[in-house]
Design an enzyme around this catalytic site. Structure first.
Site, PDB file in Angstrom:
ATOM      1  N   ASP A  13      90.969  45.415  58.407  1.00  0.00           N
ATOM      2  CA  ASP A  13      91.269  44.445  59.459  1.00  0.00           C
ATOM      3  C   ASP A  13      92.604  44.713  60.152  1.00  0.00           C
ATOM      4  O   ASP A  13      93.313  43.788  60.547  1.00  0.00           O
ATOM      5  CB  ASP A  13      91.237  43.001  58.902  1.00  0.00           C
ATOM      6  CG  ASP A  13      89.901  42.689  58.266  1.00  0.00           C
ATOM      7  OD1 ASP A  13      88.871  43.085  58.835  1.00  0.00           O
ATOM      8  OD2 ASP A  13      89.877  42.061  57.188  1.00  0.00           O
ATOM      9  N   LYS A  16      91.404  48.276  63.974  1.00  0.00           N
ATOM     10  CA  LYS A  16      90.894  49.630  64.234  1.00  0.00           C
ATOM     11  C   LYS A  16      90.010  49.688  65.475  1.00  0.00           C
ATOM     12  O   LYS A  16      90.100  50.625  66.264  1.00  0.00           O
ATOM     13  CB  LYS A  16      90.082  50.129  63.022  1.00  0.00           C
ATOM     14  CG  LYS A  16      90.910  50.303  61.765  1.00  0.00           C
ATOM     15  CD  LYS A  16      90.047  50.734  60.577  1.00  0.00           C
ATOM     16  CE  LYS A  16      89.136  49.663  60.039  1.00  0.00           C
ATOM     17  NZ  LYS A  16      89.788  48.556  59.345  1.00  0.00           N
ATOM     18  N   GLY A  40      83.785  44.814  59.810  1.00  0.00           N
ATOM     19  CA  GLY A  40      83.652  43.866  60.915  1.00  0.00           C
ATOM     20  C   GLY A  40      84.638  44.317  61.968  1.00  0.00           C
ATOM     21  O   GLY A  40      85.831  44.120  61.825  1.00  0.00           O
ATOM     22  N   HIS A  41      84.147  44.978  62.999  1.00  0.00           N
ATOM     23  CA  HIS A  41      85.034  45.561  64.005  1.00  0.00           C
ATOM     24  C   HIS A  41      84.887  44.797  65.316  1.00  0.00           C
ATOM     25  O   HIS A  41      83.819  44.756  65.903  1.00  0.00           O
ATOM     26  CB  HIS A  41      84.699  47.055  64.183  1.00  0.00           C
ATOM     27  CG  HIS A  41      85.009  47.858  62.938  1.00  0.00           C
ATOM     28  ND1 HIS A  41      84.665  49.164  62.778  1.00  0.00           N
ATOM     29  CD2 HIS A  41      85.667  47.504  61.804  1.00  0.00           C
ATOM     30  CE1 HIS A  41      85.081  49.583  61.585  1.00  0.00           C
ATOM     31  NE2 HIS A  41      85.691  48.596  60.983  1.00  0.00           N
ATOM     32  N   GLN A 225      87.157  49.707  56.796  1.00  0.00           N
ATOM     33  CA  GLN A 225      88.041  49.226  55.724  1.00  0.00           C
ATOM     34  C   GLN A 225      89.445  49.840  55.894  1.00  0.00           C
ATOM     35  O   GLN A 225      89.831  50.123  57.009  1.00  0.00           O
ATOM     36  CB  GLN A 225      87.459  49.554  54.334  1.00  0.00           C
ATOM     37  CG  GLN A 225      86.244  48.692  53.958  1.00  0.00           C
ATOM     38  CD  GLN A 225      84.941  49.198  54.549  1.00  0.00           C
ATOM     39  OE1 GLN A 225      84.577  50.343  54.412  1.00  0.00           O
ATOM     40  NE2 GLN A 225      84.206  48.324  55.213  1.00  0.00           N
ATOM     41  N   THR A 302      82.394  37.715  56.997  1.00  0.00           N
ATOM     42  CA  THR A 302      82.060  36.606  56.105  1.00  0.00           C
ATOM     43  C   THR A 302      82.699  35.281  56.524  1.00  0.00           C
ATOM     44  O   THR A 302      82.376  34.243  55.960  1.00  0.00           O
ATOM     45  CB  THR A 302      82.551  36.908  54.665  1.00  0.00           C
ATOM     46  OG1 THR A 302      83.960  37.144  54.725  1.00  0.00           O
ATOM     47  CG2 THR A 302      81.864  38.137  54.103  1.00  0.00           C
ATOM     48  N   ARG A 304      85.554  34.335  55.820  1.00  0.00           N
ATOM     49  CA  ARG A 304      86.525  33.874  54.820  1.00  0.00           C
ATOM     50  C   ARG A 304      87.948  33.936  55.370  1.00  0.00           C
ATOM     51  O   ARG A 304      88.283  34.870  56.108  1.00  0.00           O
ATOM     52  CB  ARG A 304      86.485  34.787  53.576  1.00  0.00           C
ATOM     53  CG  ARG A 304      85.240  34.642  52.747  1.00  0.00           C
ATOM     54  CD  ARG A 304      85.260  35.597  51.568  1.00  0.00           C
ATOM     55  NE  ARG A 304      85.146  36.992  51.995  1.00  0.00           N
ATOM     56  CZ  ARG A 304      85.211  38.025  51.170  1.00  0.00           C
ATOM     57  NH1 ARG A 304      85.408  37.829  49.881  1.00  0.00           N
ATOM     58  NH2 ARG A 304      85.084  39.258  51.622  1.00  0.00           N
ATOM     59  N   PRO A 305      88.805  32.957  54.994  1.00  0.00           N
ATOM     60  CA  PRO A 305      90.208  33.062  55.409  1.00  0.00           C
ATOM     61  C   PRO A 305      90.829  34.292  54.751  1.00  0.00           C
ATOM     62  O   PRO A 305      90.596  34.551  53.569  1.00  0.00           O
ATOM     63  CB  PRO A 305      90.860  31.787  54.870  1.00  0.00           C
ATOM     64  CG  PRO A 305      89.872  31.137  53.979  1.00  0.00           C
ATOM     65  CD  PRO A 305      88.524  31.746  54.215  1.00  0.00           C
TER      66      PRO A 305
END
Ligand code: IMO
Ligand code: MG
Length: 425
Positions: A13, A16, A40-41, A225, A302, A304-305
């Site tokens: 994160d 990229k 997740g891009h 990643q 996801t 998620r924080p």
């Protein structure tokens, strides 16, 4: 540069996709080489948000060839859905600009299932995976019980391999997880339903890349990643299941390492991490929450924080050296606007000693205390800056100090999600 590898230097994160989108304008080919839909891009075009998981983010640039390499774990249903969504939004996608390696391993429905069941069973000691079946798919690849994209094109063989795999897996599902056994025919049919739309895109990605490099065309290797999630050199076991460093690019795309010319790092002006595992500079109080809100630090995959913390120069120095990176784009500097002071971890205290090296052994990493250097913050809105010199002096000093401490040069500094918000130096 003909073959450039883009790589995240933290725990993912880093931004990229934004950098890739900018560089893709000048490249001929973009290839993903590891990971899967755990990535997740996100790319913003004006107010339009595009979130990519399996499709290389280069597809937003017309006329580019986008490739999914053999090192990716590929979920057919999700890929077909992602392609359909992009087409609906006007992105032209077909065999002329999007190809998938026949050698890429498949993420099967039972991989997702095991990922979720195993994480639940681990309870407090869970890894905090994305639940996308990544670990179980790579495990099957290594155990030689996996299925590949090319197998989708041979339905009878496909079914026999699914049946053989489930023959071993079903007793475990039932006895260990108390989950009903899966029917091989149903599982195979569910996946084979996506074979036809994918068939025209299946290709020998390695050969395409080697031909292109021979012809002097330029290739961007899109890493997913980040280095600290690398299965060998990251914070094992709190890592992903692939080589998320430049070390994975050759094997994951089918290009000899000697043909890679350059690595460009991506590094965020602070640190984030999703999922479990040690995080020395984590901020558990209001400052961490402020960075999370201002930086929109919630997972693309996801929701998620993300855990947030100060810049860790020890970790970035380690990642930069390992990846062979000398230059990086610094992202999200604007998120630090308004902090009265900013801190950088320059070393760790470990068992009464000071060390400047990063222990990739989690037991040791869990015990370290960061040694911080504090610098004055700035109150100005840096997102409006269009040149490095537009930045307030305190922000410029922070950037220069990060360069010095991490042993990197930052040819670009990003102050927002827009294509015009990268300050070139
Ligand atoms: P991008 O490409 C941040 C993390 C998960 C978990 C660990 C293992 O967007 O930077 P996995 O599902 O891979 O088995 O989960 O790795 N993780 C990521 N964290 N960004 C990512 O991708 C990630 N992909 C996996 O949160 O801690
Ligand atoms: Mg991401």
């Amino acid at each position: 540069m003909p073959a450039t590898v883009l790589v995240g230097l933290q725990w993912g994160d880093e931004g990229k996709a934004k950098v890739l989108d900018e560089l893709a304008g000048e490249a001929d080919i973009i290839v993903r080489y590891q990971g899967g839909s755990n990535a997740g891009h996100t790319v913003w075009l004006g107010q339009e948000k595009y979130a990519f998981h399996l499709v290389p983010s280069g597809v937003l640039r017309p006329g580019k060839l986008c490739l999914v390499g053999n090192g990716v774990v590929f979920e057919p249903g999700l890929f077909v859905e992602e392609v359909a969504d992009l087409r609906k939004r006007g992105v032209k996608l077909g065999a002329e600009n999007l190809r998938v390696s026949g050698l890429a391993h498949l993420v099967m429905p039972y991989h997702r299932l095991i990922d979720t069941l195993a994480e639940k069973r681990r309870g407090k000691s869970s890894i905090g995976t994305t639940g996308r079946g990544i670990g179980p798919a790579y495990a099957d690849k290594a155990a030689r019980t996996g299925l590949r994209v090319c197998d989708l094109l041979a339905p009878e063989y496909f079914l026999s391999r699914v049946a053989a795999r489930l023959d071993e897996l079903n007793p475990m599902l039932e006895k260990v997880y108390g989950h009903p056994a899966l029917d091989p025919r149903k599982v195979a049919d569910e996946v084979l339903a996506f074979a036809e739309p994918i068939r025209p895109m299946v290709a020998d990605v390695s050969a395409l890349l080697l031909d292109a490099l021979d012809a002097g065309r330029s290739v961007l290797f899109e890493g997913a990643q980040g280095a600290l999630l690398d299965i060998d050199f990251g914070t094992y076991p709190f890592v992903t299941s692939s080589n998320a460093t430049t070390l994975g690019a050759a094997a994951g795309a089918g290009v000899p390492p000697f043909r890679l010319d350059k690595a460009l790092g991506i590094v965020k002006a602070y640190t984030t991490r999703v999922g479990s595992g040690p995080f020395p500079t984590e901020l558990l109080e209001a400052t961490g929450e402020a960075l999370r809100q201002k930086g929109g630090e919630f997972g693309t995959t996801t929701g998620r924080p993300r855990r947030c913390g100060w810049f860790d120069a020890v970790a970035v120095r380690y990642a930069a050296r390992l990846n062979g990176v000398r230059e990086a784009v610094l992202t999200k500097l604007d998120v630090l606007d308004g902090q009265p002071a900013v801190k950088i971890a320059t070393a760790y205290r470990l068992d009464g000693r000071t060390t400047e090296s990063f222990p990739a052994d989690v037991a040791a990493l869990s015990r370290v205390e960061p040694v911080y250097e504090q610098m004055p913050g700035w109150s100005e809105d840096t997102s409006k800056a269009r040149k490095f010199d537009d930045l307030p002096a305190a922000a410029r000093n922070y950037v220069l100090r990060l360069e010095k401490l991490s042993g990197l040069r930052f040819p670009g500094v990003s102050v927002g999600r827009g294509r015009d918000q990268t300050l070139r130096r």
